[in-house]
Design an enzyme around this catalytic site. Structure first.
Site, PDB file in Angstrom:
ATOM      1  N   HIS A 128       0.854  -1.185   0.000  1.00 54.65           N
ATOM      2  CA  HIS A 128       0.000   0.000   0.000  1.00 54.65           C
ATOM      3  C   HIS A 128       0.891   1.237   0.000  1.00 54.65           C
ATOM      4  O   HIS A 128       1.861   1.323   0.751  1.00 54.65           O
ATOM      5  CB  HIS A 128      -0.888  -0.018   1.252  1.00 54.65           C
ATOM      6  CG  HIS A 128      -1.608   1.267   1.522  1.00 54.65           C
ATOM      7  ND1 HIS A 128      -1.188   2.177   2.471  1.00 54.65           N
ATOM      8  CD2 HIS A 128      -2.727   1.784   0.973  1.00 54.65           C
ATOM      9  CE1 HIS A 128      -2.023   3.196   2.500  1.00 54.65           C
ATOM     10  NE2 HIS A 128      -2.966   2.987   1.599  1.00 54.65           N
ATOM     11  N   HIS A 173       1.655  11.235  -2.201  1.00 54.83           N
ATOM     12  CA  HIS A 173       0.456  10.981  -1.408  1.00 54.83           C
ATOM     13  C   HIS A 173      -0.250  12.319  -1.219  1.00 54.83           C
ATOM     14  O   HIS A 173       0.168  13.145  -0.414  1.00 54.83           O
ATOM     15  CB  HIS A 173       0.849  10.372  -0.064  1.00 54.83           C
ATOM     16  CG  HIS A 173      -0.304   9.794   0.693  1.00 54.83           C
ATOM     17  ND1 HIS A 173      -0.263   9.554   2.038  1.00 54.83           N
ATOM     18  CD2 HIS A 173      -1.533   9.393   0.275  1.00 54.83           C
ATOM     19  CE1 HIS A 173      -1.415   9.036   2.433  1.00 54.83           C
ATOM     20  NE2 HIS A 173      -2.188   8.928   1.381  1.00 54.83           N
TER      21      HIS A 173
END
Length: 591
Positions: A128, A173
Site C-alpha cells: 500500500h 500521497h
C-alpha cells in the site's frame, strides 16, 4: 560476578565438559548410530531423516540428497578436502547440520503450489502506498521504497499519479506533506527489480488524477519503459483471469477506466469502499513543514472521507471520456462500489474485475454478506487497504481478509509491527514467490451453490505440537551489553497461532536466566479448526524485572507448510530482516 561467570566458562572448556545444548542432538545421534562407532553414516542419517524428519523414503533420490547433505556439512566444517575424510558425520557435524537454517529449514523454500489456476485463486503479496519511505503524512516518496518492496517479494505495487505543475507526472500521497518523486524513476525501479526475487507477475495499481493529455503521456512512458514485459488484456470481454504461470515475467496495469473517475464524487456515502483513501490531491515538493502546516494537513486529511481523499474534482472535471492509449494498458479493471455493498459484491458471469474496500468496510461486508464475499473472490479480485487514520503506516490484522478469500491485502511494507510479521509469514509459503494458492475450501461450491461461511463454528481438524528446544546466535548478532550491562540475557519464547478466531492463542516458555544459549525443551499443543490459514507465531524476549522486556527476535511461519521434525528456525528483527546467526531449534509434529 563477572569474573565468576568467566571462570565457570573457562572450567567447562578446560575440563571438556559436555555442552548441555547438545543433549537432545546427541540423543538423536546415538539413537540412529551404531554405539561402537563415533560417526553417523549417510545411511544412518537417511534413517533419521525418514523417521524423525518425515522426509522421503529410501529411494535413490533421497539417498543422493543425504549424501549431498553429508558432503556439504563436511565441506563447511573442515578445511581439508572432503575426499580426504571419511564421508560420515561426528556428533559435532550432526549438530552443525541440525542448527543450520539453510540445510535444515522449517519450510521447503521451493515453489510447489500449482500455478496454472486463474490469478483470482491466489493470495498475492500486496503493498500500500509503495512509494512512501515512512509515515503517511510527511515522509519522502522514493523509488527506492518500491525497489525494496519488490526485493521482499511484493507482487502488487501502488502508484498515486498527480500533475507536478510542469506538464509532467509525479508520484505522491496527495493532500499531505509527503515529498514527490518523478514517475519515470518509479517505473525504472519496477523494471529493474520486478523479477529479481520472483518470476511471477507484478501488478501495478494506479490511482491517477490526470488530464487526458497527461494520461496519454503516462501511457507512452509505461509502454516505452516496459516494452514486451507489459501484458495487454481486454478484461472487459474476459470471463477469467490468466494464471500466474502464463504471466511469468509480465507486468500488468490495474486501474479504473478514465470515465470511472468522473463518477467518484457522485455518491457521498461515508467509507463506501472506493479505494481513494490513498490517493489525494497533489502536493508538490515542499520544504520541511512547520507544526502549523503539519496540523493543518492532518486536519484536512482526516476531515475527508475515503472517497473524497481519492478524488480531485478539479482534475476529474477536466478529463475527457476518452484516453484510448491509457485505457488500452488496463489489464485488470477496477471500479468503485455502486448501489451499496450487496450490489458491489454481485458476480457478473461475463466479466472479471477488481474491487477495493477499506479495512472497516471489509469487516462490515464479512459480518453482513460473508458468503457473498466468498463468491465474489472466487472469480474476481478483492483489494483491502488500511483506514486513513493509520498515519504512522501501521497495519491491520489480515486474517479476516484471508478467511474471506480477499487476494490483495494491501499493507504498509514500510511500516512495522506484528500485523506486518503475519503478512511476511504468510508469503514465506510457496517458496516466497509472492503468490499463495488459496485452500480448496475457499474455492469449493456445493451442489446447491453453497460456499464456505466465515462465521461458521468448526471443530478442530488437526493438532500441531510444537517443542521449543533451544536457541543460539544472539551473542553473534547483538552487542554483549545489548540486553543487560552486567550479565547474560534471560530469554523466554512466546509461541502461538494466528488464524481463525477459534485457533488464536499465545503461550510462553519459562525464563532461562543468565545464558546466551538457552535450553527450554518445552512443548505446546495447538488444536486447529482451519490449519490451512494458520500461522505459527514465535517471539523471543529478554526478561527485565520491572521494565519492558527487550526484543530478541521473531518469526511467523505458515502452519500448512511446516516440515515435520526437528528444525532450525531463523529469527528476524522487528522490520522483518533476517538475523545472520540467531535461531531456535524447534520440533514440529502433526497429530
Amino acid at each position: 560476578m563477572i569474573f565468576t561467570r568467566r571462570y565457570k566458562e573457562t572450567v567447562r572448556q578446560q575440563t571438556k565438559e559436555k555442552d548441555p545444548n547438545l543433549d537432545d542432538v546427541r540423543d538423536a545421534f546415538e539413537t540412529y548410530t551404531d554405539k561402537e562407532k563415533q560417526y553417523m553414516e549417510p545411511e544412518e542419517l537417511q534413517w533419521f531423516l525418514a523417521e524423525v524428519q518425515g522426509q522421503a523414503t529410501y529411494d535413490a533420490a533421497s539417498q543422493a540428497d543425504t549424501k549431498r547433505i553429508v558432503a556439504e556439512v563436511l565441506r563447511r566444517r573442515h578445511s581439508i578436502g572432503t575426499s580426504l575424510r571419511r564421508q560420515a558425520l561426528t556428533v559435532e557435524d550432526f549438530a552443525y547440520y541440525m542448527f543450520s537454517s539453510d540445510l535444515n529449514p522449517p519450510l521447503t523454500g521451493q515453489v510447489h503450489h500449482k500455478m496454472g489456476a486463474p490469478v483470482s485463486h491466489y493470495f498475492i503479496f500486496t503493498s500500500h502506498n509503495s512509494y512512501l519511505t515512512g509515515n503517511q503524512l510527511s515522509s519522502n516518496c522514493s523509488n527506492l521504497a518500491i525497489a525494496d518492496a519488490l526485493r521482499q517479494g511484493v507482487r502488487v505495487v501502488e502508484l498515486d499519479l498527480w500533475p507536478d505543475g510542469n506538464d509532467d507526472v509525479c508520484v505522491t500521497h496527495g493532500r499531505t506533506l509527503t515529498k514527490a518523486v518523478k514517475l519515470g524513476k518509479c517505473l525504472e525501479s519496477i523494471k529493474t527489480h520486478a523479477f529479481t526475487t520472483s518470476k511471477y507477475p507484478v501488478i501495478i495499481t494506479l490511482e491517477d488524477h490526470l488530464t487526458t493529455k497527461l494520461q496519454s503521456k503516462v501511457a507512452k512512458m509505461i509502454t516505452q519503459t516496459f516494452g514486451d514485459m507489459l501484458y495487454y488484456h481486454d478484461s472487459e470481454s474476459c470471463k477469467e483471469f490468466p494464471s500466474p504461470e502464463e504471466l511469468k515475467e509480465k507486468i500488468l496495469i490495474s486501474t479504473k477506466p478514465p470515465n470511472e473517475y468522473l463518477e467518484v464524487n457522485d455518491t457521498k456515502e461515508k467509507d463506501n469502499g472506493e479505494e481513494g483513501k490513498d490517493s489525494d490531491e497533489d502536493v508538490s515538493a515542499k520544504e520541511p513543514a512547520d507544526l502549523d502546516k503539519v496540523s493543518n494537513s492532518i486536519n484536512n486529511y482526516l476531515n475527508l472521507d475515503d472517497e473524497e481523499r481519492g478524488s480531485s474534482r478539479e482534475f476529474e472535471t477536466s478529463c475527457q471520456l476518452q484516453a484510448p492509449e491509457y485505457k488500452r494498458l488496463i489489464a485488470i479493471h477496477a471500479g468503485k462500489p455502486k448501489g451499496g455493498l450487496r450490489m458491489a459484491l454481485k458476480v457478473d458471469p461475463s466479466k472479471i474485475r477488481r474491487l477495493s474496500l477499506s479495512e472497516q468496510l471489509l469487516e462490515e461486508a464479512v459480518a453482513t454478506y460473508g458468503t457473498d464475499v466468498i463468491r465474489f473472490t472466487q472469480k474476481n479480485l478483492l483489494r483491502i487497504y488500511p483506514k486513513g487514520t493509520r498515519l504512522n503506516s501501521s497495519n491491520y490484522k489480515p486474517q479476516i481478509g484471508w478467511l474471506s478469500g480477499a487476494q490483495m491485502m494491501a499493507f504498509n511494507i514500510q511500516g512495522y509491527g506484528r500485523a506486518l510479521w503475519l503478512m511476511q509469514g504468510m508469503f514465506r509459503a510457496n517458496g516466497g514467490c509472492g503468490y499463495v494458492k488459496k485452500p480448496d475450501f475457499l474455492m469449493n461450491v456445493g451442489p446447491n451453490g453453497q460456499v464456505f461461511d466465515p462465521k461458521e463454528n468448526l471443530p478442530p481438524k488437526k493438532t500441531l505440537k510444537v517443542k521449543v528446544c533451544k536457541g543460539d546466535g544472539w551473542n553473534l548478532d547483538f552487542n554483549k551489553t545489548h540486553f543487560d550491562l552486567y550479565s547474560p540475557p534471560d530469554f523466554y519464547v512466546k509461541v502461538g497461532i494466528a488464524g481463525a478466531p477459534a485457533d488464536e492463542v499465545m503461550q510462553k516458555t519459562k525464563v532461562e536466566e543468565d545464558t546466551w544459549k538457552p535450553v527450554w525443551n518445552e512443548e505446546f499443543t495447538f488444536p486447529l479448526t482451519i490449519p490451512e490459514l494458520a500461522l505459527l507465531r514465535v517471539e523471543v524476549y529478554d526478561f527485565d524485572n520491572g521494565e519492558k522486556d527487550d526484543f530478541g527476535g521473531q518469526t511467523c511461519l505458515p502452519v500448512s507448510e511446516l516440515r515435520q521434525g526437528i528444525r532450525a528456525v531463523p529469527l528476524f528483527d522487528q522490520k522483518g530482516e533476517k538475523y545472520n546467526s540467531t535461531r531456535l531449534l524447534m520440533r514440529f509434529e502433526f497429530v
